[in-house]
Design an enzyme around this catalytic site. Structure first.
Site, PDB file in Angstrom:
ATOM      1  CG  ASP A 157      49.907  48.337 -18.006  1.00 29.15           C
ATOM      2  OD1 ASP A 157      49.496  49.474 -17.703  1.00 29.15           O
ATOM      3  OD2 ASP A 157      49.313  47.599 -18.817  1.00 29.15           O
ATOM      4  CB  SER A 158      51.670  53.697 -16.714  1.00 23.18           C
ATOM      5  OG  SER A 158      51.498  53.643 -15.310  1.00 23.18           O
TER       6      SER A 158
ATOM      7  CG  ASP B  94      47.629  47.753 -14.815  1.00 25.03           C
ATOM      8  OD1 ASP B  94      46.412  47.493 -14.843  1.00 25.03           O
ATOM      9  OD2 ASP B  94      48.093  48.884 -15.061  1.00 25.03           O
TER      10      ASP B  94
ATOM     11  CE  LYS C  80      44.502  49.729 -13.835  1.00 25.34           C
ATOM     12  NZ  LYS C  80      44.772  49.636 -15.304  1.00 25.34           N
TER      13      LYS C  80
ATOM     14  CD  GLU D 186      44.794  48.400 -20.309  1.00 24.41           C
ATOM     15  OE1 GLU D 186      44.686  48.296 -21.552  1.00 24.41           O
ATOM     16  OE2 GLU D 186      45.692  49.072 -19.761  1.00 24.41           O
TER      17      GLU D 186
ATOM     18  CD  GLU E 218      43.855  55.725 -19.390  1.00 17.55           C
ATOM     19  OE1 GLU E 218      43.913  54.606 -18.838  1.00 17.55           O
ATOM     20  OE2 GLU E 218      44.853  56.299 -19.867  1.00 17.55           O
TER      21      GLU E 218
HETATM   22  O1  KIV Z   1      48.921  51.778 -15.800  1.00 15.71           O
HETATM   23  C1  KIV Z   1      48.398  52.777 -15.301  1.00 15.71           C
HETATM   24  O2  KIV Z   1      49.074  53.670 -14.787  1.00 15.71           O
HETATM   25  C2  KIV Z   1      46.949  52.893 -15.344  1.00 15.71           C
HETATM   26  C3  KIV Z   1      46.352  54.180 -14.882  1.00 15.71           C
HETATM   27  C4  KIV Z   1      46.532  55.222 -15.901  1.00 15.71           C
HETATM   28  C5  KIV Z   1      44.940  54.025 -14.480  1.00 15.71           C
HETATM   29  O3  KIV Z   1      46.281  51.993 -15.748  1.00 15.71           O
END
Ligand code: KIV
Length: 262
Positions: free
Chosen positions: A42-43, A81, A110, A112, A179
């Site tokens: 989600d970055s 994510d 993924k 969080e 992280e």
């Molecule tokens: O969203 C992302 O890029 C991440 C990584 C930094 C692990 O969760």
């Protein structure tokens, strides 16, 4: 790569490599590399859309990008994510998000955090979908954490992260991202669980490493956190190539007869 090979890698003490990927053209390049797996993180809200945090990544955005990556990297294990608040909204919205991400081409999701997410993670795993956890600095909670800062420095906070990792393992996660934690904690968590840990700013003792592709390529030359190693000068590479093209257009050097149709 599949979730069984993730486990084997840890047993055989072979490190796992992961990079983020958000679009089709870079997926096509990554598909031909040795990288073990790709994360549609989600970055992308920050890197691709210029938002200030990952809070702005929506499910629709994630689904579009997962599809683009899946079509470009058919040979890679793709993790997507779950966007901000998807799990907190309850089981049904969470499962609908999982459905859309998996149908777009992800092989795992993924998630969080480790509090109210644990029951939902168990349900997702029971439904046959692999889940990767994410502890330490969890960017979706950035406003609660008070910014991008190293997590688990105090003993009590470190213990919470180790406990959280055990809870995620028990809930059925096949792996977890760790992280921005101190090196010692990266090692402790990796020893405390059987599932592989993938670190970013978590030191050398995790079972694998992940970086944002654009960061490792040096696309933003000003972004240099302590944990980042830039493997290319992406910014100057693009800048120089575009300026070269511009110069050739202005001077009339491009196109030549060989670059034109008869
Ligand atoms: O969203 C992302 O890029 C991440 C990584 C930094 C692990 O969760």
């Amino acid at each position: 790569m599949n979730i069984q090979t993730f486990a084997q890698r840890k047993q055989q003490q072979q490190k796992i490599s992961m990079v983020t990927c958000y679009d089709h053209w870079s997926a096509q390049i990554l598909n031909k590399t040795d990288i073990d797996c790709v994360l549609v993180g989600d970055s992308l809200a920050v890197v691709m859309y210029g938002y200030e945090s990952t809070v702005h990544a929506t499910l629709d955005m994630m689904v579009l990008h997962v599809g683009a990556v899946a079509r470009g990297a058919p040979d890679k294990f793709i993790i997507a994510d779950m966007p901000f608040l998807t799990c907190s909204k309850g089981l049904l919205p969470a499962m609908e998000a999982v459905e859309r991400l998996m149908q777009a081409g992800a092989h795992a999701v993924k998630i969080e955090g480790d509090s109210h997410q644990v029951d939902i993670i168990r349900h997702i795993v029971d439904a046959g979908v692999p889940v990767m956890g994410h502890l330490g600095l969890t960017p979706q909670s950035i406003h609660n954490l008070g910014g991008h800062r190293v997590q688990g420095k105090a003993e009590a906070d470190a213990e919470k992260i180790v406990d959280g990792a055990r809870r995620l393992e028990q809930a059925g996660c096949f792996s977890l991202v760790l992280e921005c934690v101190p090196t010692r904690l990266g090692g402790c968590v990796s020893q405390a669980v059987q599932i592989p840990t993938i670190g970013i700013g978590a030191g050398p003792h995790t079972d694998g490493q992940v970086l944002v592709l654009h960061d490792l390529l040096g696309v933003n030359s000003d972004f240099k956190p302590k944990f980042l190693r830039q493997y290319a000068s992406g910014h100057s590479l693009v800048n120089d190539a575009v300026n070269h093209f511009h110069g050739d257009v202005v001077t009339g050097d491009f196109p030549t007869a060989a670059e034109s149709y008869r």
